[in-house]
Design a protein around this motif. Structure first.
Motif, mmCIF file in Angstrom:
data_model
loop_
_atom_site.group_PDB
_atom_site.id
_atom_site.type_symbol
_atom_site.label_atom_id
_atom_site.label_comp_id
_atom_site.label_asym_id
_atom_site.label_seq_id
_atom_site.Cartn_x
_atom_site.Cartn_y
_atom_site.Cartn_z
ATOM 1 N N ALA A 103 0.831 -1.216 0.000
ATOM 2 C CA ALA A 103 0.000 0.000 0.000
ATOM 3 C C ALA A 103 0.858 1.255 0.000
ATOM 4 C CB ALA A 103 -0.934 0.005 1.207
ATOM 5 N N HIS A 104 2.117 1.125 0.369
ATOM 6 C CA HIS A 104 3.002 2.293 0.347
ATOM 7 C C HIS A 104 3.351 2.744 -1.074
ATOM 8 C CE1 HIS A 104 4.416 2.029 4.826
ATOM 9 N NE2 HIS A 104 3.195 2.514 4.685
ATOM 10 N N ALA A 105 2.790 2.095 -2.078
ATOM 11 C CA ALA A 105 2.807 2.696 -3.422
ATOM 12 C C ALA A 105 2.059 4.023 -3.390
ATOM 13 C CB ALA A 105 2.153 1.757 -4.430
ATOM 14 N N LEU A 106 1.182 4.162 -2.388
ATOM 15 C CA LEU A 106 0.278 5.304 -2.300
ATOM 16 C C LEU A 106 0.690 6.280 -1.211
ATOM 17 C CD1 LEU A 106 -2.950 3.139 -2.472
ATOM 18 C CD2 LEU A 106 -2.084 4.627 -4.311
ATOM 19 N N GLY A 107 0.481 7.557 -1.469
ATOM 20 C CA GLY A 107 0.628 8.568 -0.437
ATOM 21 C C GLY A 107 2.067 8.913 -0.128
ATOM 22 N N ARG A 108 2.227 9.517 1.011
ATOM 23 C CA ARG A 108 3.536 10.027 1.386
ATOM 24 C C ARG A 108 3.643 10.198 2.899
ATOM 25 N NH1 ARG A 108 5.439 14.541 -0.806
ATOM 26 N NH2 ARG A 108 4.426 14.287 -2.834
ATOM 27 N N CYS A 109 4.866 10.463 3.352
ATOM 28 C CA CYS A 109 5.119 10.792 4.752
ATOM 29 C C CYS A 109 5.165 12.305 4.905
ATOM 30 C CB CYS A 109 6.448 10.193 5.203
ATOM 31 S SG CYS A 109 6.459 8.399 5.171
ATOM 32 N N HIS A 110 4.666 12.760 6.054
ATOM 33 C CA HIS A 110 4.592 14.191 6.357
ATOM 34 C C HIS A 110 5.401 14.472 7.620
ATOM 35 C CE1 HIS A 110 0.921 13.020 4.200
ATOM 36 N NE2 HIS A 110 0.841 14.269 3.756
ATOM 37 N N THR A 111 6.311 15.438 7.530
ATOM 38 C CA THR A 111 7.156 15.731 8.706
ATOM 39 C C THR A 111 6.331 16.183 9.915
ATOM 40 O OG1 THR A 111 7.561 17.845 7.641
ATOM 41 C CG2 THR A 111 9.344 16.220 7.548
ATOM 42 N N ASP A 112 5.177 16.808 9.666
ATOM 43 C CA ASP A 112 4.372 17.275 10.802
ATOM 44 C C ASP A 112 3.449 16.185 11.353
ATOM 45 O OD1 ASP A 112 2.889 17.306 8.441
ATOM 46 O OD2 ASP A 112 1.579 18.920 9.137
ATOM 47 N N ARG A 113 3.489 14.987 10.765
ATOM 48 C CA ARG A 113 2.667 13.871 11.278
ATOM 49 C C ARG A 113 3.572 12.804 11.871
ATOM 50 N NH1 ARG A 113 -1.620 13.796 6.172
ATOM 51 N NH2 ARG A 113 -2.167 15.999 6.382
ATOM 52 N N SER A 114 4.250 12.065 10.999
ATOM 53 C CA SER A 114 5.118 10.978 11.483
ATOM 54 C C SER A 114 6.548 11.448 11.736
ATOM 55 C CB SER A 114 5.157 9.861 10.442
ATOM 56 O OG SER A 114 5.659 10.369 9.215
ATOM 57 N N GLY A 115 6.908 12.599 11.162
ATOM 58 C CA GLY A 115 8.301 13.058 11.252
ATOM 59 C C GLY A 115 9.125 12.663 10.036
ATOM 60 N N TYR A 116 8.600 11.706 9.251
ATOM 61 C CA TYR A 116 9.314 11.279 8.039
ATOM 62 C C TYR A 116 8.891 12.179 6.880
ATOM 63 C CZ TYR A 116 10.402 7.160 10.822
ATOM 64 O OH TYR A 116 10.840 6.318 11.819
ATOM 65 N N HIS A 117 9.631 12.048 5.764
ATOM 66 C CA HIS A 117 9.339 12.930 4.645
ATOM 67 C C HIS A 117 9.392 12.224 3.293
ATOM 68 C CE1 HIS A 117 9.153 16.560 2.219
ATOM 69 N NE2 HIS A 117 10.173 16.082 1.522
ATOM 70 N N GLY A 118 8.349 12.460 2.504
ATOM 71 C CA GLY A 118 8.384 12.097 1.095
ATOM 72 C C GLY A 118 7.533 10.896 0.715
#
Ligand code: ZEM
Length: 291
Positions: free
Chosen positions: A173-188
């Motif tokens: 499922a990680h084909a979809l979406g992205r990481c957000h620094t203000d949510r998980s701290g990860y990016h991209g």
């Protein structure tokens, strides 16, 4: 109690909802998003997954029944950061269909997200009931920790009742979406097509050279060539463990197999902890493009 149930009047017809109509209403708000990549699909899918992935097969607690993420402390668990956007966005569909439970609405939104973004048909069964007290919240720590490796990933998903093959399929499922620094701290994002359901997560994972991202944030990986894609330590676990890697290789080569396995595993995920008689009607929704 027995007394209560015998008091239910048989003349009051149980409300039947038109679930294809609700599916279509969710599909209608999928692109009502002017940040991220222009789609609520990925965050709807993450909401459905986090509602269900709290299941513990030993104690038979957690899972999508109850929609307990509406309440603190579960709404404030670190893993659920940002999911308020998805819950709030789905509120308009709840207002139009007050009879649907939040737990059915969120699990249905996961199905809509996958199918409308080009993924496989996910069989879906209604009937989840909302818990009305916050005391039913799942304990913190049941969802996977992105900073961990193979044994943690395996422990977390075995607790839900999945095997290695299903684990790898689900993380696709990680084909979809992205990481957000203000949510998980990860990016991209993981792929260049974050709003289209494909097997590209596995292709990128295998084909690219992944290096440590040089930054002040948490340890994550960046692809050396473009610098635009990312992997979490827990994603890299799928390469590090040979029993996981077998399935990464199969799914990278065979998108049809991935779609078939993902559909079965995601349906199973959404059924965890939901009481069933076995006689329920199973729905297969038409993507809106085919209505
Ligand atoms: Zn995710 N996931 N996930 N995941 N996930 C994120 C985002 C998304 C893990 C994880 O830590 C993270 C599954 C499994 C696992 C999606 C679906 C599914 C993010 C970024 C993290 C950190 C959150 C953010 O910052 O917004 C880990 C460790 C997993 C297992 C090892 C499974 C299973 C999923 C569905 C079947 C999706 C769609 C997203 C993108 C959300 C968005 O807003 O774009």
């Amino acid at each position: 109690s027995a007394a209560n149930s015998s008091e239910v009047s048989p003349t009051i017809a149980k409300e039947t909802l038109d679930y294809q109509k609700i599916y279509n209403q969710i599909a209608d708000i999928l692109e009502d998003n002017d940040w991220d990549d222009g789609s609520n699909g990925p965050i709807f899918l993450r909401l459905a997954w986090h509602a269900a992935g709290t299941y513990d097969k030993e104690s038979k607690t957690g899972g999508s029944n109850g929609a307990t993420m509406r309440f603190a402390p579960e709404s404030d668990h670190g893993a659920n950061a940002g999911l308020k956007h998805a819950r709030d966005k789905l509120e308009s569909v709840k207002q139009k269909n007050p009879a649907i439970s939040y737990s059915d609405l969120w699990s249905l939104a996961g199905v809509v997200a996958i199918q409308e973004m080009g993924g496989p048909t996910i069989p879906w069964i209604p009937g989840r009931k909302d818990a009305d007290v916050a005391t039913a919240c799942s304990p913190d720590g049941r969802l996977p920790d992105a900073s961990q490796g193979p044994s943690h990933v395996r422990d977390i998903f075995y607790r839900m009742g999945f095997d290695d093959r299903e684990i790898v399929a689900l993380v696709g499922a990680h084909a979809l979406g992205r990481c957000h620094t203000d949510r998980s701290g990860y990016h991209g994002p993981w792929t260049f097509s974050p709003t289209t359901f494909t097997n590209s997560f596995f292709k990128e994972l295998l084909d690219r050279k992944w290096v440590d991202k040089k930054w002040k944030g948490p340890k994550q990986f960046v692809d050396k060539e473009s610098g635009d894609l990312m992997m979490l330590p827990a994603d890299m676990a799928l390469l590090q463990d040979k029993n996981f890697k077998v399935w990464v290789e199969k799914y990278a080569k065979d998108e049809e197999l991935f779609c078939k396995d993902f559909a079965a595993a995601f349906h199973k995920l959404e059924e965890l902890g939901v009481p069933r008689s076995g006689n329920e009607k199973v729905y297969h929704f038409k993507p809106t493009g085919e209505n």
